[in-house]
Enzyme design. Structure first.
Site, PDB file in Angstrom:
ATOM      1  CB  SER A 143      -2.694  -2.070  -5.408  1.00 31.87           C
ATOM      2  OG  SER A 143      -2.508  -3.432  -5.088  1.00 31.87           O
ATOM      3  CG  ASP A 296       1.144  -5.809  -5.065  1.00 29.07           C
ATOM      4  OD1 ASP A 296       1.846  -5.930  -4.046  1.00 29.07           O
ATOM      5  OD2 ASP A 296      -0.048  -5.460  -5.019  1.00 29.07           O
ATOM      6  CG  ASP A 298       0.406  -2.005  -2.509  1.00 27.10           C
ATOM      7  OD1 ASP A 298       0.424  -2.932  -3.337  1.00 27.10           O
ATOM      8  OD2 ASP A 298      -0.574  -1.782  -1.773  1.00 27.10           O
ATOM      9  CG  ASP A 300      -1.378  -5.237  -1.257  1.00 25.71           C
ATOM     10  OD1 ASP A 300      -0.840  -5.473  -2.362  1.00 25.71           O
ATOM     11  OD2 ASP A 300      -2.468  -4.627  -1.154  1.00 25.71           O
TER      12      ASP A 300
END
Length: 564
Positions: A143, A296, A298, A300
């Protein structure tokens, strides 16, 4: 014990050569940290430092995690094995390798897998699970953590991260794996055929669904200029693709569009930190952009900057969430599209402002523990019972979900909706900060903030436990001169108010304390589930913005003194 483990890894015939080299150069201190424990496979999967050792993310600990997950799937029967697992990964070091290893371990147990051909966002992995009718999903990502980290997240058949009851079943299987170094899948040709590559077909289905969230598809897009950065991560292609198809004017921060695992052109890939915006701010000033959107790695989480009165204002996750709630709910109501029994979800550490906005539009708010899996769990519940209808879900940590064809935070959705909101309000002569200030004036002034103590290693973990244990034992009667009127303890599942202790229902047990203050403010304390930190959350209510700011400083100092 540590030396014995170290020697076993160093001399094992299956040890990865790169890890063996790293092991050979370890100092005694490095050995201690790498082997004092097994990296925790918890309810959020695994996340940790890359490197050699049982307390690190590496090819062997990834194989162990997949061995446990495979045993769990096999125990669920042949249909689960046939439906298989969707596997996605981000731009981090070893992410693609870990994805391939995951597929190989699953295949060695006769389990089908669908592996994305290249890096993809976490929300698209969640979408793919349902789109392909898989039994589960794996996302290789850390993440928003620094470049030294990677991680492994598991999803159920609804595309939601495993909730505690399911996760515990997998954890039990992972913990039963005795020797991670002995796992070395050598696949037969038949097993190789269980691994399928996926790409554009799933992409197109995902983009179509993202574009479907638009509430005002005819909004004047010529009014707003956008600067966008994926922070070297997976948002680059999907956000740009969606913006292009929807007709928005945007300029990407090209230096941050390469999928660089070292995050070379950003101080931090975390939109919660100001360093993530440096290049975007510079470009925005050149382009005189109206908004900045930063995702960010990834994809999400989404961070937002807004040009307001000649300066760029960075919104917190609570603030951008509040603006999205106001826009979405106001438009649903204005268009007569508000469903019956509407419900919004957020977490116990999310600002009270969002709930007040929802209430204004007749929308119920349900709270969950921190972690979007709990919101995803509620979405699945009401999808079955149809007792309530989802209209929005978000966390303070910069993550939201507009439509639940994904069951995790979805930055491409959030970017598209925020761009639409910016155009809608600019047509009225307002910035998104004007909208936020209007909400404060109408519903009350809130200052949300977060502080943390970073406490690494074995000693740090013990210190974090000690902080929470001490606060449970010695309950503060006041914080910063303001009386504590109620305490919620999510580990003990109790709420104490006026000397009366009652059961706190509707939540899984979690190591969180929340203090409600006499002035309508609250403070929550919890260990991070993904970093070596003890986190402190503040939702401080004031008579004005300045008052809330001043009170926040007092409260933060009081908490620092309390846990010193």
């Amino acid at each position: 014990m540590i030396e014995e483990l170290y020697q076993r890894w160093l001399n094992h015939p299956h040890i990865d050569p790169q890890l063996k080299k790293e092991l050979a150069g370890m100092s005694e201190k490095e050995k201690q940290d790498a082997f004092y424990t097994n990296i925790e496979f918890g309810t959020a999967g695994m996340r940790g430092l890359l490197g050699a050792g049982t307390n690190r993310i590496n090819i062997h600990t990834i194989r162990k995690a997949n061995e446990g997950f495979a045993r769990y799937i096999v125990g669920c029967g042949e249909e689960a094995m046939r439906r298989g697992v969707a596997i996605g990964y981000d731009n981090r070091h070893m992410s693609s390798e870990f994805a391939r290893e995951s597929a190989a371990v699953l295949a060695s147990h006769g389990i089908t897998s669908y592996v994305f051909e290249t890096l993809r966002p976490t929300p698209e992995l969640s979408f793919a699970v349902r789109n392909l009718n898989c039994f589960g999903g794996i996302m290789i990502t850390a993440s928003h953590n620094p470049r030294e980290y990677n991680g492994y997240k598991l999803y159920d058949e609804t595309g939601c991260q495993l909730v505690p009851d399911l996760a515990q079943q997998v954890i039990d299987q992972v913990n039963a794996v005795e020797d991670e170094l002995a796992i070395d899948p050598q696949l037969t040709s038949a097993q190789q055929e269980l691994i399928h590559m996926i790409g554009k077909d799933v992409d197109e289905a995902y983009y179509e669904n993202v574009l479907s969230i638009q509430l005002n598809p005819d909004v004047n897009r010529d009014l707003v200029e956008i600067v966008f950065s994926p922070e070297h991560g997976t948002a680059n292609i999907p956000v740009r693709e969606v913006f292009t198809r929807a007709g928005y004017h945007f300029t990407p921060v090209e230096e941050q569009c390469t999928p660089d695992p070292d995050f070379s052109c950003t101080k931090t890939p975390n939109p919660e930190e100001k360093g993530a915006y440096e290049l975007a701010l510079k470009l925005a000033e050149e382009k005189k952009a109206d908004i900045i959107l930063v995702c960010d790695p990834d994809a999400d989480r989404m961070g937002v900057g807004v040009l307001h009165e000649g300066e760029y204002v960075l919104l917190s996750g609570n603030q951008s969430g509040s603006v999205l709630i106001e826009y979405i709910l106001s438009q649903l109501q204005a268009k007569g599209q508000m469903p019956q029994n509407p419900v919004m979800f957020n977490t116990i550490v999310t600002s009270d402002l969002g709930e007040k906005i929802a209430s204004k539009y007749g929308v119920e708010t349900e709270k969950t523990l921190t972690g979007f899996k709990f919101i995803g769990e509620k979405v699945a519940k009401y999808e079955k019972t149809q007792a309530k209808n989802y209209v929005f879900g978000y966390e303070e940590s910069y993550g939201s979900l507009i439509k639940p064809f994904v069951r995790d935070k979805d930055a491409p959705q959030a970017c598209l909706m925020l761009a639409e909101a910016a155009c809608f309000y600019k047509a009225q002569g307002k910035t998104l900060v004007d909208v936020l200030n209007g909400l404060y004036a109408e519903l009350g002034y809130y200052k949300e903030s977060q502080t943390s103590l970073t406490l690494k290693g074995q000693e740090g973990a013990l210190r974090i436990k000690e902080i929470l244990d001490t606060l449970r034992k010695d309950k503060p009667a006041q914080i910063g001169g303001t009386a504590v009127v109620a305490i919620e303890d999510y580990q003990e599942a109790t709420r104490e108010e006026n000397g009366v202790i009652a059961a706190l229902e509707g939540f899984s047990r979690s190591n969180v304390l929340k203090y409600y203050l006499a002035d309508g403010s609250w403070i929550a304390i919890r260990p991070s589930g993904t970093e070596p930190k003890c986190k402190f959350y503040y939702c401080i209510k004031g008579a004005s913005a300045q008052d809330a700011e001043a009170k926040t400083e007092i409260m933060q100092k009081a908490i620092a003194d309390l846990v010193a």
